[in-house]
Write an enzyme that holds these catalytic residues in place. Sequence first.
Site, PDB file in Angstrom:
ATOM      1  N   GLU A   8      85.279 -32.197   6.683  1.00  0.00           N
ATOM      2  CA  GLU A   8      84.391 -31.039   6.784  1.00  0.00           C
ATOM      3  C   GLU A   8      84.708 -30.192   8.012  1.00  0.00           C
ATOM      4  OE1 GLU A   8      82.537 -29.752   4.668  1.00  0.00           O
ATOM      5  OE2 GLU A   8      82.473 -31.375   3.216  1.00  0.00           O
ATOM      6  N   ASP A  47      77.806 -22.821   2.187  1.00  0.00           N
ATOM      7  CA  ASP A  47      79.031 -22.298   2.800  1.00  0.00           C
ATOM      8  C   ASP A  47      79.344 -20.965   2.116  1.00  0.00           C
ATOM      9  OD1 ASP A  47      79.876 -23.108   0.300  1.00  0.00           O
ATOM     10  OD2 ASP A  47      81.900 -23.493   1.011  1.00  0.00           O
ATOM     11  N   TYR A  73      75.716 -25.926   8.452  1.00  0.00           N
ATOM     12  CA  TYR A  73      76.461 -26.271   7.235  1.00  0.00           C
ATOM     13  C   TYR A  73      76.981 -27.706   7.266  1.00  0.00           C
ATOM     14  CZ  TYR A  73      80.249 -27.294   4.224  1.00  0.00           C
ATOM     15  OH  TYR A  73      81.038 -27.967   3.341  1.00  0.00           O
TER      16      TYR A  73
END
Length: 353
Positions: free
Chosen positions: A43, A143, A125
């Site tokens: 991520e 996102d 996020y």
Amino acid sequence: MDARSEHVAGHLLAWYDRHARTLPWRAPPGSPAPDPYRVWLSEVMLQQTTVAAVKDYFAKFTTRWPTVADLAAAEDAEVMAAWAGLGYYARARNLLACARAVAESGGSFPDSEDELRKLPGLGVYTAAAVAAIAFGRRAVVVDANVERVVARLFAIDAPLPGGRTEIRAATDRITPDARAGDFAQAMMDLGATVCTTRNPRCLLCPLSGDCTGYRAGEPERFPVKAPKAAKPHRQGRAFWIVRNEKVWLVQRPGKGMLGGMRALPDDGWSARGDGSGEGPIAGPWTPGGAVQHGFTHFTLDLHLALYSGSEVVSLPPDAGEWWSLDRLEEAGLPTLFAKAARLGLAAMGETDR
DNA sequence: TACTCGTGGGA
DNA sequence: TTCCCAAGAGT
């Protein structure tokens, strides 16, 4: 959850069961969640970065540092050099800070969004994504893909960035309690492969029947974005100083552009202005060509100056290091300086040998 | 809120 | 060529 939202979530998950992309950091749909360390690492690497660009770096990092404890024990310079070329180097600094924080507090990532959010490098996020994907927690994961899908689905007119509030609320409404990680990844896969920025493949979309933007015949109009400012063009100079088959490299300050990275010495160019033209020594200099490099908010012409004096250069040892030319790839230069170094090596090839 | 912060690929 | 953009965060 209302009927339309349930319908949307159901269709999307069914589509994901058939069309999920296979990615190195991902578990297949419906299977147990992958290692939180790998989810987190992917991520962070994927922030503002394409899947294609991340794949090799993810393989390199997980091979070299298989666990968060291994990464926490690494030297700063090793990690920065391994990140070289991927961009947004604050991510690498925060990655290490986060790994060390996790290692010191027992070696496991926290499993709630709120606790994850406190770690360095995990914003709204990423904390939501890790909570959902690694721990199966319901979280509103938004996102750029989700923004696009949701803005089209509900034909949200409010221009970004202000419109994000409305988009987040709409995303919250359609997010199910079950299969939180699959839902988030399904939204992102849909945005990446079907609901694309340009030329969306609406005929293949599992949500087209529910999509207000599609029904209105103009899905590409969403999301609406505010116009951007023009990029300034800057001039700068970098210096190629060689002694005994070694080149002089410096380490950039910990914050700011290319922060913490090894680099060629330069003349202080920045997004705000041109460089001074001055180097770490007086010279004389010979022109060694130039490279152009585009950053997010400005374009730089970097001119390389080759030291051409007859005297052997002396520089203060605490200001940098003499780096062997035959090991230059291991220095971990960010792309801008890697380009400039190629010019320097080429110039030497013409004169020396 | 609005800036700052990389890079490579696609149209 | 030039512009836009991609699994954003920190300040």
